[in-house]
Design a protein around this motif. Structure first.
Motif, PDB file in Angstrom:
ATOM      1  N   LEU A  70      27.939  52.726  -2.462  1.00 10.18           N
ATOM      2  CA  LEU A  70      28.127  54.094  -2.210  1.00 10.18           C
ATOM      3  C   LEU A  70      26.980  54.798  -2.658  1.00 10.18           C
ATOM      4  O   LEU A  70      26.066  54.219  -3.887  1.00 10.18           O
ATOM      5  CB  LEU A  70      29.353  54.634  -2.828  1.00 10.18           C
ATOM      6  N   PRO A  71      26.474  55.829  -2.186  1.00 11.11           N
ATOM      7  CA  PRO A  71      25.094  56.693  -2.233  1.00 11.11           C
ATOM      8  C   PRO A  71      25.273  57.229  -3.769  1.00 11.11           C
ATOM      9  O   PRO A  71      26.455  57.535  -4.050  1.00 11.11           O
ATOM     10  CB  PRO A  71      24.912  57.592  -1.324  1.00 11.11           C
ATOM     11  N   LEU A  77      22.282  64.711   2.600  1.00 11.57           N
ATOM     12  CA  LEU A  77      22.874  64.319   3.842  1.00 11.57           C
ATOM     13  C   LEU A  77      21.938  63.445   4.753  1.00 11.57           C
ATOM     14  O   LEU A  77      22.603  62.343   5.155  1.00 11.57           O
ATOM     15  CB  LEU A  77      23.093  65.657   4.631  1.00 11.57           C
ATOM     16  N   ASP A  78      20.749  63.668   4.639  1.00  6.28           N
ATOM     17  CA  ASP A  78      19.862  62.811   5.553  1.00  6.28           C
ATOM     18  C   ASP A  78      19.940  61.205   4.772  1.00  6.28           C
ATOM     19  O   ASP A  78      19.687  60.179   5.803  1.00  6.28           O
ATOM     20  CB  ASP A  78      18.652  63.335   5.773  1.00  6.28           C
ATOM     21  N   GLU A  79      19.707  61.273   3.598  1.00  2.00           N
ATOM     22  CA  GLU A  79      19.730  59.964   2.942  1.00  2.00           C
ATOM     23  C   GLU A  79      20.869  59.197   3.240  1.00  2.00           C
ATOM     24  O   GLU A  79      21.034  57.921   3.700  1.00  2.00           O
ATOM     25  CB  GLU A  79      19.467  60.002   1.477  1.00  2.00           C
ATOM     26  N   VAL A  80      22.081  59.759   3.231  1.00  2.00           N
ATOM     27  CA  VAL A  80      23.317  59.298   3.517  1.00  2.00           C
ATOM     28  C   VAL A  80      23.524  58.835   4.948  1.00  2.00           C
ATOM     29  O   VAL A  80      24.018  57.630   5.206  1.00  2.00           O
ATOM     30  CB  VAL A  80      24.565  60.107   3.066  1.00  2.00           C
ATOM     31  N   LEU A  84      24.289  54.889   6.907  1.00  2.00           N
ATOM     32  CA  LEU A  84      25.303  54.509   8.056  1.00  2.00           C
ATOM     33  C   LEU A  84      24.780  53.899   9.338  1.00  2.00           C
ATOM     34  O   LEU A  84      23.527  54.052   9.724  1.00  2.00           O
ATOM     35  CB  LEU A  84      25.995  55.707   8.385  1.00  2.00           C
ATOM     36  N   SER A  85      25.493  53.207   9.649  1.00  2.22           N
ATOM     37  CA  SER A  85      25.171  52.317  11.036  1.00  2.22           C
ATOM     38  C   SER A  85      26.134  52.617  12.182  1.00  2.22           C
ATOM     39  O   SER A  85      27.485  52.469  11.693  1.00  2.22           O
ATOM     40  CB  SER A  85      24.828  50.967  10.975  1.00  2.22           C
ATOM     41  N   GLY A  86      26.058  53.357  13.196  1.00  4.92           N
ATOM     42  CA  GLY A  86      26.859  53.529  14.399  1.00  4.92           C
ATOM     43  C   GLY A  86      27.921  54.607  13.883  1.00  4.92           C
ATOM     44  O   GLY A  86      27.649  55.604  13.095  1.00  4.92           O
ATOM     45  N   PRO A  92      33.984  50.703   5.661  1.00  2.00           N
ATOM     46  CA  PRO A  92      34.487  50.119   6.910  1.00  2.00           C
ATOM     47  C   PRO A  92      35.829  49.988   6.881  1.00  2.00           C
ATOM     48  O   PRO A  92      36.560  49.676   6.236  1.00  2.00           O
ATOM     49  CB  PRO A  92      33.922  48.572   6.738  1.00  2.00           C
ATOM     50  N   GLY A  93      36.343  50.016   8.031  1.00  2.84           N
ATOM     51  CA  GLY A  93      37.846  49.938   8.250  1.00  2.84           C
ATOM     52  C   GLY A  93      38.621  51.501   8.576  1.00  2.84           C
ATOM     53  O   GLY A  93      38.178  52.565   9.114  1.00  2.84           O
TER      54      GLY A  93
END
Length: 93
Positions: A70-71, A77-80, A84-86, A92-93
């Motif tokens: 976790l960040p 907001l841009d760093e987080v 993320l991917s997709g 996940p989940g």
């Protein structure tokens, strides 16, 4: 499971708490998509506080593989968004 908060350390957390974390993660993702900076900051802190309260901190010299990363609390907001991917959130989940 082991959860790492970047810049802070690792926490041992029971997988039974994933549903609670996923709820906050979904809120965080929605706030990111809407560009809601204040909401994002509040929810990110709530997510990290939940990990801290439900988990047990590992010693600083422990280097366990982390299932979740976790960040840091001060991540933008841009760093987080870059983490993320997709359309998946941080969890996940």
């Amino acid at each position: 499971m082991i959860v790492r908060i970047m810049g802070e350390g690792q926490f041992a957390l029971a997988e039974s708490h994933l549903a609670e974390l996923n709820t906050l993660d979904e809120e965080l993702l929605a706030e990111m998509e809407n560009g809601d900076g204040p909401g994002f900051r509040k929810t990110l802190h709530a997510l990290l506080d939940k990990v801290r309260s439900l988990g047990s901190p590992l010693p600083d010299d422990a280097l366990e593989p982390s299932e979740l990363i976790l960040p840091s609390p001060d991540a933008s907001l841009d760093e987080v968004r870059d983490l993320l991917s997709g359309d998946e959130g941080l969890i996940p989940g």
